[in-house]
Design a protein around this motif. Structure first.
Motif, PDB file in Angstrom:
ATOM      1  N   GLU A  77       0.638  -1.189   0.060  1.00 17.51           N
ATOM      2  CA  GLU A  77       0.118   0.120  -0.112  1.00 17.51           C
ATOM      3  C   GLU A  77       0.814   1.316  -0.155  1.00 17.51           C
ATOM      4  O   GLU A  77       1.885   1.301   0.492  1.00 17.51           O
ATOM      5  CB  GLU A  77      -0.975  -0.050   1.204  1.00 17.51           C
ATOM      6  N   ALA A  78       0.432   2.283  -0.750  1.00 20.35           N
ATOM      7  CA  ALA A  78       1.265   3.422  -0.821  1.00 20.35           C
ATOM      8  C   ALA A  78       0.532   4.568  -0.811  1.00 20.35           C
ATOM      9  O   ALA A  78      -0.832   4.709  -0.935  1.00 20.35           O
ATOM     10  CB  ALA A  78       2.058   3.530  -2.349  1.00 20.35           C
ATOM     11  N   ASP A  79       1.248   5.745  -0.298  1.00 19.76           N
ATOM     12  CA  ASP A  79       0.428   6.996  -0.049  1.00 19.76           C
ATOM     13  C   ASP A  79       0.987   7.776  -1.254  1.00 19.76           C
ATOM     14  O   ASP A  79       2.086   8.278  -1.275  1.00 19.76           O
ATOM     15  CB  ASP A  79       1.067   7.646   1.287  1.00 19.76           C
ATOM     16  N   PHE A  80      -0.114   8.004  -2.110  1.00 19.39           N
ATOM     17  CA  PHE A  80       0.337   8.398  -3.586  1.00 19.39           C
ATOM     18  C   PHE A  80       0.571   9.990  -3.356  1.00 19.39           C
ATOM     19  O   PHE A  80       1.350  10.641  -4.348  1.00 19.39           O
ATOM     20  CB  PHE A  80      -0.752   8.107  -4.862  1.00 19.39           C
ATOM     21  N   ASP A  81       0.321  10.784  -2.399  1.00 21.38           N
ATOM     22  CA  ASP A  81       0.489  12.093  -2.152  1.00 21.38           C
ATOM     23  C   ASP A  81       2.060  12.131  -1.672  1.00 21.38           C
ATOM     24  O   ASP A  81       2.623  13.298  -1.657  1.00 21.38           O
ATOM     25  CB  ASP A  81      -0.344  12.659  -0.958  1.00 21.38           C
ATOM     26  N   HIS A  82       2.905  11.061  -1.423  1.00 16.26           N
ATOM     27  CA  HIS A  82       4.231  10.972  -1.001  1.00 16.26           C
ATOM     28  C   HIS A  82       4.788   9.690  -1.410  1.00 16.26           C
ATOM     29  O   HIS A  82       5.308   9.000  -0.644  1.00 16.26           O
ATOM     30  CB  HIS A  82       4.131  11.039   0.581  1.00 16.26           C
ATOM     31  N   LEU A  83       4.850   9.718  -2.800  1.00 16.13           N
ATOM     32  CA  LEU A  83       5.037   8.447  -3.614  1.00 16.13           C
ATOM     33  C   LEU A  83       6.759   8.151  -3.411  1.00 16.13           C
ATOM     34  O   LEU A  83       6.977   7.098  -3.569  1.00 16.13           O
ATOM     35  CB  LEU A  83       4.601   8.725  -5.237  1.00 16.13           C
ATOM     36  N   GLU A  84       7.332   9.126  -3.301  1.00 20.62           N
ATOM     37  CA  GLU A  84       8.853   9.204  -3.120  1.00 20.62           C
ATOM     38  C   GLU A  84       8.998   8.019  -2.020  1.00 20.62           C
ATOM     39  O   GLU A  84      10.015   7.422  -2.080  1.00 20.62           O
ATOM     40  CB  GLU A  84       9.527  10.397  -3.000  1.00 20.62           C
ATOM     41  N   ALA A  85       8.230   8.205  -1.060  1.00 17.21           N
ATOM     42  CA  ALA A  85       8.459   7.064   0.085  1.00 17.21           C
ATOM     43  C   ALA A  85       8.642   5.633  -0.445  1.00 17.21           C
ATOM     44  O   ALA A  85       8.812   4.690   0.218  1.00 17.21           O
ATOM     45  CB  ALA A  85       7.575   7.274   1.077  1.00 17.21           C
ATOM     46  N   SER A  86       7.862   5.335  -1.444  1.00 19.85           N
ATOM     47  CA  SER A  86       7.826   3.968  -2.124  1.00 19.85           C
ATOM     48  C   SER A  86       8.735   3.850  -3.453  1.00 19.85           C
ATOM     49  O   SER A  86       8.558   2.939  -4.017  1.00 19.85           O
ATOM     50  CB  SER A  86       6.348   3.624  -2.542  1.00 19.85           C
ATOM     51  N   ALA A  87       9.815   4.611  -3.217  1.00 20.76           N
ATOM     52  CA  ALA A  87      10.633   4.862  -4.552  1.00 20.76           C
ATOM     53  C   ALA A  87      11.536   3.400  -4.887  1.00 20.76           C
ATOM     54  O   ALA A  87      11.516   3.258  -6.001  1.00 20.76           O
ATOM     55  CB  ALA A  87      11.612   5.810  -4.639  1.00 20.76           C
ATOM     56  N   HIS A  88      11.576   2.573  -3.783  1.00 19.54           N
ATOM     57  CA  HIS A  88      12.267   1.269  -4.003  1.00 19.54           C
ATOM     58  C   HIS A  88      11.554   0.269  -5.004  1.00 19.54           C
ATOM     59  O   HIS A  88      12.171  -0.257  -5.771  1.00 19.54           O
ATOM     60  CB  HIS A  88      12.958   0.758  -2.492  1.00 19.54           C
ATOM     61  N   HIS A  89      10.354   0.500  -5.095  1.00 22.17           N
ATOM     62  CA  HIS A  89       9.402  -0.522  -5.581  1.00 22.17           C
ATOM     63  C   HIS A  89       9.402   0.147  -7.413  1.00 22.17           C
ATOM     64  O   HIS A  89       8.950  -0.749  -7.992  1.00 22.17           O
ATOM     65  CB  HIS A  89       7.891  -0.308  -5.287  1.00 22.17           C
ATOM     66  N   PHE A  90      10.009   1.289  -7.513  1.00 18.78           N
ATOM     67  CA  PHE A  90      10.326   1.762  -8.854  1.00 18.78           C
ATOM     68  C   PHE A  90      11.691   1.179  -9.632  1.00 18.78           C
ATOM     69  O   PHE A  90      11.808   1.503 -10.598  1.00 18.78           O
ATOM     70  CB  PHE A  90      10.193   3.181  -8.983  1.00 18.78           C
ATOM     71  N   GLU A  91      12.387   0.633  -8.899  1.00 16.57           N
ATOM     72  CA  GLU A  91      13.686  -0.175  -9.558  1.00 16.57           C
ATOM     73  C   GLU A  91      13.283  -1.360 -10.368  1.00 16.57           C
ATOM     74  O   GLU A  91      13.601  -2.416  -9.852  1.00 16.57           O
ATOM     75  CB  GLU A  91      14.521  -0.401  -8.404  1.00 16.57           C
TER      76      GLU A  91
END
Length: 226
Positions: free
Chosen positions: A48-62
């Motif tokens: 689950e991600a907070d899309f208003d603070h998406l940078e906090a989930s940046a590791h999933h974008f690798e």
């Protein structure tokens, strides 16, 4: 390859997810959602991600590929500002993070008629999103332009439900250049997106290219083997 799916609980994304998981060429599928997923799979990394603070989930974008089926409606959003936040800002931020983290391809669910100069608010937002993601210069940006998406939605939309009932008849009259406005099953769009990911030659992606997928293109991709 590794893939990130955004919008996995939505109409099209919910069909994309099992397809991506069943694709042998894909090792891992990351799925960022605003509400929890019930599906479990050895390849699936769900969060689950907070899309208003998406940078906090940046590791999933690798990942190698980002598939974006994220979107809402004016009714769900409650205001034009909130709609713009979800359908433009969230998607653009995801594209920015993905590009910074090394993703080579971005598949975007947009809509037929999308244009930054459109007088229709929905189409203008989609067009501005396409323009702004294009400016990121992904090695491949694949933009899907389906007409009315058909399928069983979790929420009831009176207008779209009425259109869905008459769309099979309307489709018969939408020929030639008008065929791109035909309604299409969301599951068919999902098959096309999954097949495009499966067929990607990541090593061959070197320069920025933008591809638009209209009705006939989507059908062709959806019907590609296997």
């Amino acid at each position: 390859m590794n893939v990130l799916l955004l919008g996995a609980t939505g109409l099209t994304g919910s069909h994309c997810l099992p397809g991506l998981l069943a694709t042998p060429e894909i090792e891992q599928v990351h799925a960022l959602t605003r509400r929890p997923l019930t599906l479990q799979h050895p390849k699936l990394i769900a969060a689950e991600a907070d899309f208003d603070h998406l940078e906090a989930s940046a590791h999933h974008f690798e990942v190698d590929v980002v598939v974006c089926c994220l979107g809402t409606t004016l009714r769900q959003a409650g205001s034009r500002d909130r709609f713009y936040r979800v359908d433009h800002d969230y998607c653009l931020e995801a594209a920015r993070i993905g590009k910074a983290r090394g993703a080579k391809a971005f598949l975007l669910m947009s809509a037929v008629g999308a244009s930054p100069s459109s007088t229709v608010f929905y189409n203008r937002v989609k067009g501005e999103l396409e323009r702004d993601i294009t400016a990121l210069h992904y090695p491949l940006l694949s933009i899907y332009h389906p007409g009315l998406l058909l399928g069983n939605r979790q929420e009831h939309r009176t207008g779209e439900a009425a259109m869905a009932r008459v769309m099979p008849v309307l489709n018969l009259g939408l020929i030639g250049p008008l065929s791109r406005y035909r309604g299409i099953e969301s599951e068919m769009v999902a098959h096309a997106m999954v097949n495009e990911v499966r067929e990607l030659n990541l090593a061959g992606l070197s320069s920025a290219q933008v591809e638009f997928r209209h009705y006939e293109d989507i059908l062709a991709l959806a019907m590609a083997s296997p």
